[in-house]
Design a protein around this motif. Sequence first.
Motif, PDB file in Angstrom:
ATOM      1  N   LEU A 128       0.831  -1.204   0.000  1.00 36.32           N
ATOM      2  CA  LEU A 128       0.000   0.000   0.000  1.00 36.32           C
ATOM      3  C   LEU A 128       0.869   1.260   0.000  1.00 36.32           C
ATOM      4  N   ALA A 129       2.003   1.201   0.699  1.00 38.49           N
ATOM      5  CA  ALA A 129       2.926   2.342   0.710  1.00 38.49           C
ATOM      6  C   ALA A 129       3.514   2.565  -0.681  1.00 38.49           C
ATOM      7  N   LEU A 130       3.847   1.506  -1.389  1.00 41.83           N
ATOM      8  CA  LEU A 130       4.391   1.656  -2.746  1.00 41.83           C
ATOM      9  C   LEU A 130       3.359   2.256  -3.697  1.00 41.83           C
ATOM     10  N   ILE A 131       2.122   1.817  -3.587  1.00 38.63           N
ATOM     11  CA  ILE A 131       1.055   2.414  -4.407  1.00 38.63           C
ATOM     12  C   ILE A 131       0.903   3.894  -4.068  1.00 38.63           C
ATOM     13  N   GLY A 132       0.941   4.225  -2.774  1.00 36.11           N
ATOM     14  CA  GLY A 132       0.820   5.624  -2.352  1.00 36.11           C
ATOM     15  C   GLY A 132       1.973   6.478  -2.852  1.00 36.11           C
ATOM     16  N   VAL A 133       3.200   5.941  -2.826  1.00 34.90           N
ATOM     17  CA  VAL A 133       4.355   6.694  -3.325  1.00 34.90           C
ATOM     18  C   VAL A 133       4.208   6.959  -4.818  1.00 34.90           C
ATOM     19  N   LEU A 134       3.809   5.945  -5.575  1.00 35.10           N
ATOM     20  CA  LEU A 134       3.640   6.135  -7.025  1.00 35.10           C
ATOM     21  C   LEU A 134       2.532   7.151  -7.330  1.00 35.10           C
ATOM     22  N   MET A 135       1.432   7.067  -6.589  1.00 34.65           N
ATOM     23  CA  MET A 135       0.346   8.024  -6.804  1.00 34.65           C
ATOM     24  C   MET A 135       0.772   9.434  -6.409  1.00 34.65           C
ATOM     25  N   THR A 136       1.505   9.564  -5.305  1.00 31.68           N
ATOM     26  CA  THR A 136       1.968  10.884  -4.872  1.00 31.68           C
ATOM     27  C   THR A 136       2.888  11.495  -5.913  1.00 31.68           C
ATOM     28  N   LEU A 137       3.838  10.724  -6.417  1.00 32.18           N
ATOM     29  CA  LEU A 137       4.742  11.241  -7.460  1.00 32.18           C
ATOM     30  C   LEU A 137       3.974  11.631  -8.720  1.00 32.18           C
ATOM     31  N   MET A 138       2.994  10.818  -9.101  1.00 34.37           N
ATOM     32  CA  MET A 138       2.204  11.125 -10.298  1.00 34.37           C
ATOM     33  C   MET A 138       1.438  12.438 -10.124  1.00 34.37           C
ATOM     34  N   PHE A 139       0.807  12.646  -8.957  1.00 32.76           N
ATOM     35  CA  PHE A 139       0.034  13.865  -8.753  1.00 32.76           C
ATOM     36  C   PHE A 139       0.922  15.088  -8.588  1.00 32.76           C
ATOM     37  N   VAL A 140       2.122  14.932  -8.029  1.00 31.01           N
ATOM     38  CA  VAL A 140       3.055  16.061  -7.945  1.00 31.01           C
ATOM     39  C   VAL A 140       3.493  16.483  -9.342  1.00 31.01           C
ATOM     40  N   VAL A 141       3.773  15.519 -10.211  1.00 25.31           N
ATOM     41  CA  VAL A 141       4.145  15.849 -11.596  1.00 25.31           C
ATOM     42  C   VAL A 141       2.975  16.520 -12.306  1.00 25.31           C
ATOM     43  N   CYS A 142       1.772  16.018 -12.074  1.00 20.34           N
ATOM     44  CA  CYS A 142       0.596  16.652 -12.691  1.00 20.34           C
ATOM     45  C   CYS A 142       0.420  18.088 -12.219  1.00 20.34           C
ATOM     46  N   LEU A 143       0.657  18.343 -10.931  1.00 20.10           N
ATOM     47  CA  LEU A 143       0.543  19.705 -10.405  1.00 20.10           C
ATOM     48  C   LEU A 143       1.609  20.617 -11.009  1.00 20.10           C
ATOM     49  N   LEU A 144       2.827  20.110 -11.143  1.00 17.70           N
ATOM     50  CA  LEU A 144       3.913  20.942 -11.668  1.00 17.70           C
ATOM     51  C   LEU A 144       3.697  21.306 -13.128  1.00 17.70           C
ATOM     52  N   PHE A 145       3.159  20.377 -13.907  1.00 21.44           N
ATOM     53  CA  PHE A 145       3.014  20.618 -15.342  1.00 21.44           C
ATOM     54  C   PHE A 145       1.592  20.972 -15.742  1.00 21.44           C
ATOM     55  N   GLU A 146       0.763  21.344 -14.785  1.00 24.54           N
ATOM     56  CA  GLU A 146      -0.635  21.651 -15.087  1.00 24.54           C
ATOM     57  C   GLU A 146      -0.777  22.795 -16.079  1.00 24.54           C
ATOM     58  N   ASN A 147       0.007  23.852 -15.928  1.00 21.50           N
ATOM     59  CA  ASN A 147      -0.111  25.000 -16.822  1.00 21.50           C
ATOM     60  C   ASN A 147       0.503  24.742 -18.193  1.00 21.50           C
ATOM     61  N   PHE A 148       1.376  23.750 -18.299  1.00 23.05           N
ATOM     62  CA  PHE A 148       1.942  23.416 -19.605  1.00 23.05           C
ATOM     63  C   PHE A 148       0.985  22.556 -20.409  1.00 23.05           C
ATOM     64  N   TRP A 149       0.233  21.694 -19.729  1.00 26.39           N
ATOM     65  CA  TRP A 149      -0.722  20.840 -20.426  1.00 26.39           C
ATOM     66  C   TRP A 149      -1.988  21.605 -20.785  1.00 26.39           C
ATOM     67  N   HIS A 150      -2.412  22.489 -19.920  1.00 29.51           N
ATOM     68  CA  HIS A 150      -3.606  23.305 -20.158  1.00 29.51           C
ATOM     69  C   HIS A 150      -3.236  24.762 -19.961  1.00 29.51           C
ATOM     70  N   PRO A 151      -2.654  25.401 -20.979  1.00 27.42           N
ATOM     71  CA  PRO A 151      -2.226  26.797 -20.785  1.00 27.42           C
ATOM     72  C   PRO A 151      -3.408  27.707 -20.515  1.00 27.42           C
ATOM     73  N   PRO A 152      -3.185  28.775 -19.757  1.00 28.29           N
ATOM     74  CA  PRO A 152      -4.298  29.670 -19.420  1.00 28.29           C
ATOM     75  C   PRO A 152      -4.812  30.401 -20.663  1.00 28.29           C
ATOM     76  N   VAL A 153      -6.101  30.590 -20.686  1.00 29.13           N
ATOM     77  CA  VAL A 153      -6.744  31.305 -21.786  1.00 29.13           C
ATOM     78  C   VAL A 153      -6.910  32.757 -21.348  1.00 29.13           C
ATOM     79  N   PRO A 154      -6.378  33.718 -22.124  1.00 32.38           N
ATOM     80  CA  PRO A 154      -6.557  35.118 -21.718  1.00 32.38           C
ATOM     81  C   PRO A 154      -8.027  35.514 -21.779  1.00 32.38           C
ATOM     82  N   GLU A 155      -8.446  36.219 -20.737  1.00 28.70           N
ATOM     83  CA  GLU A 155      -9.840  36.654 -20.688  1.00 28.70           C
ATOM     84  C   GLU A 155      -9.980  37.986 -21.423  1.00 28.70           C
ATOM     85  N   ASP A 156     -11.106  38.134 -22.084  1.00 28.31           N
ATOM     86  CA  ASP A 156     -11.358  39.379 -22.834  1.00 28.31           C
ATOM     87  C   ASP A 156     -11.979  40.427 -21.976  1.00 28.31           C
TER      88      ASP A 156
END
Length: 133
Positions: free
Chosen positions: A105-133
Amino acid sequence: MKIEGVVFLVFTVFCTVVDIVYWFTSQDPTGTVALALCGGLGLLVGGYLLFTARRIGARPQDLLDAEVADGAGELGHFTPGSYYPFFIAASASLVILGVIFGVWLALIGVLMTLMFVVCLLFENFWHPPVPED
């Protein structure tokens, strides 16, 4: 930011010198490691600040003849909200539960934690912000 970076680098030099003197006078490994970590963290922060200062240029705080109005305007892009910190906390709790119930269970948690940290770090690169008019 250049001044802040230099201050942290001076702190790093101070901690390094004190660390060397402390090691030779006391032979205490705990205090020596603590001072070395302080110096390393000062180097980390100071290096980041100097790197960022070189990348973004001079700020109004760095100029001697700056006015208050020079600091007005857009400061940059900040993510308005994200669900990833919740998932990081939930998966980190799986790591703690894994220590109690089983290593699998700890190994699954470590893998999930690393995956979500990477997702948080690259969130703006995958979905760049749209300028508001």
